[in-house]
Design an enzyme around this catalytic site. Structure first.
Site, PDB file in Angstrom:
ATOM      1  N   CYS A  93       0.777  -1.050  -0.309  1.00  0.00           N
ATOM      2  CA  CYS A  93      -0.025  -0.321   0.067  1.00  0.00           C
ATOM      3  C   CYS A  93       0.726   1.561  -0.320  1.00  0.00           C
ATOM      4  CB  CYS A  93      -0.980   0.083   1.054  1.00  0.00           C
ATOM      5  SG  CYS A  93      -2.338   0.835   0.836  1.00  0.00           S
ATOM      6  N   ASP A  99      -2.924   1.546  10.265  1.00  0.00           N
ATOM      7  CA  ASP A  99      -4.111   2.969  10.706  1.00  0.00           C
ATOM      8  C   ASP A  99      -4.031   2.624  12.024  1.00  0.00           C
ATOM      9  OD1 ASP A  99      -4.970   1.945   7.704  1.00  0.00           O
ATOM     10  OD2 ASP A  99      -5.217   3.828   7.833  1.00  0.00           O
TER      11      ASP A  99
HETATM   12  C1  RUB Z   1      -3.333   3.006   3.545  1.00  0.00           C
HETATM   13  C2  RUB Z   1      -3.296   2.761   4.846  1.00  0.00           C
HETATM   14  C3  RUB Z   1      -1.528   2.728   4.837  1.00  0.00           C
HETATM   15  C4  RUB Z   1      -1.863   3.738   6.190  1.00  0.00           C
HETATM   16  C5  RUB Z   1      -0.530   3.878   7.132  1.00  0.00           C
HETATM   17  O1  RUB Z   1      -4.785   2.938   3.131  1.00  0.00           O
HETATM   18  O2  RUB Z   1      -3.084   1.448   4.760  1.00  0.00           O
HETATM   19  O3  RUB Z   1      -1.125   1.459   5.056  1.00  0.00           O
HETATM   20  O4  RUB Z   1      -2.878   4.774   6.110  1.00  0.00           O
HETATM   21  O5  RUB Z   1      -0.135   5.541   6.374  1.00  0.00           O
HETATM   22  P1  RUB Z   1      -5.675   4.162   2.775  1.00  0.00           P
HETATM   23  P2  RUB Z   1       0.679   6.826   6.688  1.00  0.00           P
HETATM   24  O6  RUB Z   1      -5.043   4.239   1.346  1.00  0.00           O
HETATM   25  O7  RUB Z   1      -6.849   2.878   2.381  1.00  0.00           O
HETATM   26  O8  RUB Z   1      -5.959   5.149   3.211  1.00  0.00           O
HETATM   27  O9  RUB Z   1       1.800   5.977   7.448  1.00  0.00           O
HETATM   28  O10 RUB Z   1       1.481   7.347   5.543  1.00  0.00           O
HETATM   29  O11 RUB Z   1       0.092   6.866   7.735  1.00  0.00           O
END
Ligand code: RUB
Length: 349
Positions: A152, A223
């Site tokens: 992701c 998240d």
């Molecule tokens: C994004 C996702 C990321 C986390 C962490 O999912 O799963 O790994 O949110 O992101 P989506 P960060 O695209 O559905 O929001 O490290 O930027 O907080």
């Protein structure tokens, strides 16, 4: 005279409706993934919340407070699995309430801006620390590139990899595309722009790639983290953790402690967001009749599958996120209690 009051009231109501409309539009940008990734979502939500407060700065204190509580609920609902966003809004509300309880004559709009900026600074500083600690997991002076795999798009993981590159480390990255929204392509683009070698694979090739490319280290974002140390991250994360387990590859989660959900310590579950069916069958009219869909955005990764979490407070087992959150952000824990106590029947946990 009475007529005038009526007009003023109506005008006020209409203005309020319009302002809520702007906030709803901001929330819609979060729901639609125009703003994605827990950290970006948290910073954007806090910023929009502060702007909302500014737009209502001339309201009477009690009325404004009521509106802010409503606005907090509205924004929080934009995505259900995002404690860093909820913690940010709670940080602002809790701090203001705390000041009021101390007998201070609080200008809510002014203080919302100050506390909102404070929360955003905390996030930015946390990201910098995590980038430094995480980069150390990639060894120096390697002849052959170290292989790091991710899933992701996590801005926190991205920060680690960019920092490692700046330090001159020799590594390449395997990035899964992450259907249905292809956030993995965001990761690939950003890393390529920073001169990092990236190999893009489809999601279902995650095991094959780990095995055939000899992945040395897996780092994913988060998240949410629960009181037991379970991590919630993009769907596919548990699969990758199982791959890590099978292939004996260390798996780390890079996350500010602000993703901790304090409510999980009191028996509440962190919810998994279920998204719209249309996202996984784009030619909607062509779908077979009676076909049912399941579109979870996230999944849980059990703490037993996690080598460690890389946080602003250091690297440790995910089960220690709860105590480190309380140690580093004692006020955030308290904020929920202050607000919950004040708002009576509403449950903020
Ligand atoms: C994004 C996702 C990321 C986390 C962490 O999912 O799963 O790994 O949110 O992101 P989506 P960060 O695209 O559905 O929001 O490290 O930027 O907080």
């Amino acid at each position: 005279m009475g007529k005038n009051i009526h007009y003023v009231d109506r005008e006020k109501k209409q203005r309020c409706k319009l302002e809520m409309k702007q906030l709803k539009e901001a929330a819609a940008k979060i729901t639609s993934l125009e703003i994605q990734g827990a950290t970006n979502i948290a910073m954007y939500a806090v910023d929009e919340y502060v702007k909302f407060t500014q737009r209502h700065r001339h309201m009477e204190v009690k009325e404004l407070w009521k509106l802010l509580v409503e606005a907090e609920i509205l924004i929080s609902k934009s995505r259900s699995t995002e404690p860093a966003m909820r913690n940010g809004l709670m940080f602002i509300l809790g701090k203001i309430r705390h000041d009021q309880q101390q007998g201070l004559d609080v200008d809510i709009a002014e203080m919302a801006e100050i506390y909102g900026n404070e929360y955003i600074s905390i996030i930015k500083e946390a990201k910098q620390r995590i980038a430094k600690y995480g980069a150390r997991l990639i060894p120096d002076n390697l002849k052959d590139p170290f292989v790091v795999q991710t899933h992701c798009h996590s801005s926190v993981v991205e920060g680690i990899l960019i920092e490692a590159k700046k330090q001159g480390k020799n590594f390449k990255v395997i990035s899964t595309e992450t259907r249905p929204f292809y956030q993995g392509r965001l990761t690939s683009k950003k890393l390529i722009d920073n001169g990092i070698e990236v190999i893009q694979v489809v999601d279902s090739a995650m095991r094959w790639a780990a095995n055939n490319m000899d992945t040395d280290l897996i780092i994913i974002g988060a998240d949410a983290v629960t009181s037991e140390g379970t991590v919630l991250n993009k769907i596919g994360s548990r699969l990758l953790a199982l791959v890590a387990h099978e292939e004996h590859i260390p798996l780390y989660v890079a996350t500010p402690l602000l993703k901790y959900n304090p409510g999980t310590a009191f028996g509440n579950y962190e919810k998994i967001e279920m998204r719209d069916d249309h996202e996984i069958w784009k030619d909607w009219e062509d779908r077979p009749e009676n076909l049912k869909f399941l579109n979870p955005a996230f999944e849980t990764v059990n703490r037993l599958l996690i080598s460690g979490v890389i946080t602003e407070g250091g690297i440790f087992p995910s089960g220690q996120v709860h105590s480190n959150f309380q140690r580093i952000y004692p006020f955030l824990h308290e904020a929920y209690h202050i607000i919950e106590h004040q708002e009576g029947e509403k449950s903020f946990f």
